[in-house]
Scaffold this active site. Structure first.
Site, short mmCIF file in Angstrom:
data_model
loop_
_atom_site.label_atom_id
_atom_site.label_comp_id
_atom_site.label_asym_id
_atom_site.label_seq_id
_atom_site.Cartn_x
_atom_site.Cartn_y
_atom_site.Cartn_z
CB SER A 180 -8.17 0.69 5.75
OG SER A 180 -8.83 1.90 6.00
CB SER A 195 -7.83 3.54 2.98
OG SER A 195 -7.03 2.90 3.96
CE LYS A 234 -3.92 1.90 2.63
NZ LYS A 234 -4.77 1.69 3.85
#
EC number: 3.5.1.4
Length: 568
Positions: A232, A208, A133
């Protein structure tokens, strides 16, 4: 380019540089928007050879590692294969941020040479491509976390997790997309744009860690690293039909990862894996813990992998009868029919496998969510303002949850940007309230020993990871099915169960609505809207029960498969 440049100029420059980082012979013809399910494109577009398809279709991480360790597959060819598939995925669903092909292939070649000359692997992840990420800083690469204002923010050192992955022999090879501010449950920003769901591009990939979820769903990475503040990791995992683990705070190293609300540690962001199997997550946890991360990150507990905990020492031992509690809803929003069906499938499969299944009564779930909002808002305005100040980029409207149709779910960038914050003393009172509520919840969990029939409290809770399958873009409005476990700091793992089936998941007659948001979710449900969407569930254990939670997910999966679980 100067950080004082207009935000649109920064966007144009960054997009140009990202496009130039893609090898020209890896460009494919992208299907029209009318083709919603693009998961089969990598095998039909002609870019991947049969050998590369064999490599990237292998979802068992241990099998990949065995092939790499035996030199049956070289790291260069595995990295190239996954890189090409990741680039295919990116062209279809827009899931990547940083693309650094030359750096990754150089690393892979060095690993191949080491194995050739010494006959030994560098570490247990020797040659394995791993995606990250965008928060995980990599030395020499920009880290923007969805902010235009952070273009030009080059890292001068690796995040701890990146250093550990290099020590393990892995090949970090891409970074993945996330929302502006990171504080959102869909993935969209002004810099890279929106990430789509590979199973149906009209639906959200979640957030996210939406770029990771979409990439894993396209099999563009064998193992990914995400972060979780309120769901997330788990929401993108559920929406994309992959697996995601949210460990408790302090179990895995986070130091060096860029984050929103830095310094706020009452409800902390945690780092965790996403994969296409439970085994991939288990290997990640074991390997990282074996590197003594507590010697590299001052916030990590000195808690090595506990094999006896994985063998369910505290849950009757392997092969023993377990008691699972099903939470059918959270008393705020009723799950849509496909999610309810997944819960029923789990209950039936576990019962047939000889386990006890009881109902779980949620306790103050909305109050936990509101408490988290209050804690985050204590300084979020200043945090977001500081992040966007250098380019004056606007906050995306699609990050906003101030929606008249969802009055109970006020949560989004503008919500966190409003207000002037609170005093330190007022924040302390919120922390005190959270601790009191955590104690109340724990007491309720422990009291179930009187009704489980095992002599122990409930072993785990099974519940939705969201009230629906992946909704259309801009409609993912309710996060409480995941963030309540963040407030409690419980370990939670999401796993795929089935897919939306219009024949089975028909809209039911209206029930007595629990809230205005419940009514809004009921009103927009139509099985045709969610065509081909994966449906998953969440298994929750108590604090720092990562090993046991992974073991129990394996038990639930085995029961579902024995009961004829549909394949994704």
């Amino acid at each position: 380019m100067s950080q004082r440049a207009h935000w649109k100029d920064l966007v144009a420059d960054k997009k140009r540089r990202q496009q130039e980082s893609i090898p020209k012979d890896w460009i494919i013809t992208v299907p029209p928007d009318s083709i919603r399910d693009v998961t089969s494109v990598p095998s039909t577009c002609g870019l991947l050879s049969p050998r590369e398809l064999e490599i990237t279709d292998t979802t068992d991480v241990e099998a990949i590692l065995n092939k790499l360790a035996s030199a049956e597959w070289s790291s260069v060819e595995a990295t190239t294969a996954f890189y090409k598939r990741a680039i295919i995925a990116h062209q279809l669903v827009n899931c990547l941020t940083e693309i650094f092909v030359d750096r990754a292939l150089k690393r892979a070649a060095e690993l191949d040479e080491h194995l050739k000359t010494t006959g030994k692997v560098v570490g247990p992840f020797h040659g394995l491509p791993v995606s990250l990420k965008d928060q995980a800083q990599v030395k020499g690469l920009e880290t923007t976390i969805g902010y235009v204002s952070w273009v030009g923010n080059y890292a001068d050192k690796n995040a701890v997790i990146v250093d550990i992955l290099y020590e393990l022999g892995a090949v970090p090879f891409v970074r993945t997309n996330l929302p502006q501010t990171v504080m959102w449950i869909e993935t969209n920003n002004l810099l890279f744009g929106r990430t789509l769901n590979p199973h149906n591009r009209s639906l959200t990939s979640g957030g996210s860690s939406g770029g990771e979820g979409a990439l894993l769903a396209m099999k563009g990475s064998p193992l990914g690293v995400g972060t979780d503040l309120g769901g997330s990791i788990r929401i993108p995992a559920v929406f994309n039909g992959v697996y995601g683990l949210r460990p408790s705070t302090g179990r895995l190293p986070y130091y060096g990862c860029a984050r929103p609300l830095a310094g706020q540690d009452s409800v902390s962001t945690v780092l965790g894996p996403l994969a296409n199997s439970v085994g991939g997550m288990k290997l990640f946890l074991k390997a990282v813990l074996a590197q003594n991360p507590w010697d590299k990150d001052p916030t990590v507990l000195r808690k090595a992998w506990d094999e006896e905990a994985y063998k369910l020492r505290d849950h009757g031992g392997q092969g023993g009868k377990l008691c699972f509690a099903i939470m059918w809803d959270d008393r705020v929003v009723m799950p849509h029919p496909p999610v309810r069906r997944a819960l029923e499938m789990a209950k039936e499969a576990l019962t047939q496998a000889g386990h006890q299944v009881i109902d779980w009564e949620p306790y103050k779930h909305l109050e936990f969510g509101n408490l988290m909002n209050a804690i985050w808002r204590a300084g979020s305005r200043q945090d977001i303002a500081a992040a966007v100040s250098s380019s004056d980029e606007p906050l995306l409207a699609s990050m906003d949850l101030i929606d008249p149709a969802f009055p109970d779910a006020s949560y989004g960038a503008s919500y966190f940007y409003s207000g002037d914050g609170i005093s330190a003393y007022e924040l302390w009172q919120l922390h005190k309230k959270k601790e009191e509520m955590q104690k109340e919840y724990l007491d309720r969990w422990m009291s179930t020993a009187e009704i489980t029939g095992t002599g122990r409290p409930v072993d785990a809770i099974i519940c939705p990871g969201a009230p629906c399958a992946a909704p259309p873009h801009g409609r993912n409005k309710f996060v409480n099915y995941t963030r309540v476990w963040n407030a409690l700091d419980y370990t939670a793992c999401t796993f795929p169960v089935t897919k939306v089936d219009p024949a089975l998941d028909v809209k039911r007659p209206a029930h007595k609505f629990l809230s205005p948001t419940d009514k809004a979710y009921y009103d927009f449900y139509n099985p045709a809207t969610f065509e081909n969407a994966p449906v998953g569930l969440q298994l929750v254990g108590k604090m720092h029960e990562e090993e046991a939670v992974l073991a129990m997910v394996e038990i639930v999966e085995a029961a579902l498969k024995a009961g004829g679980k549909p394949k994704l």
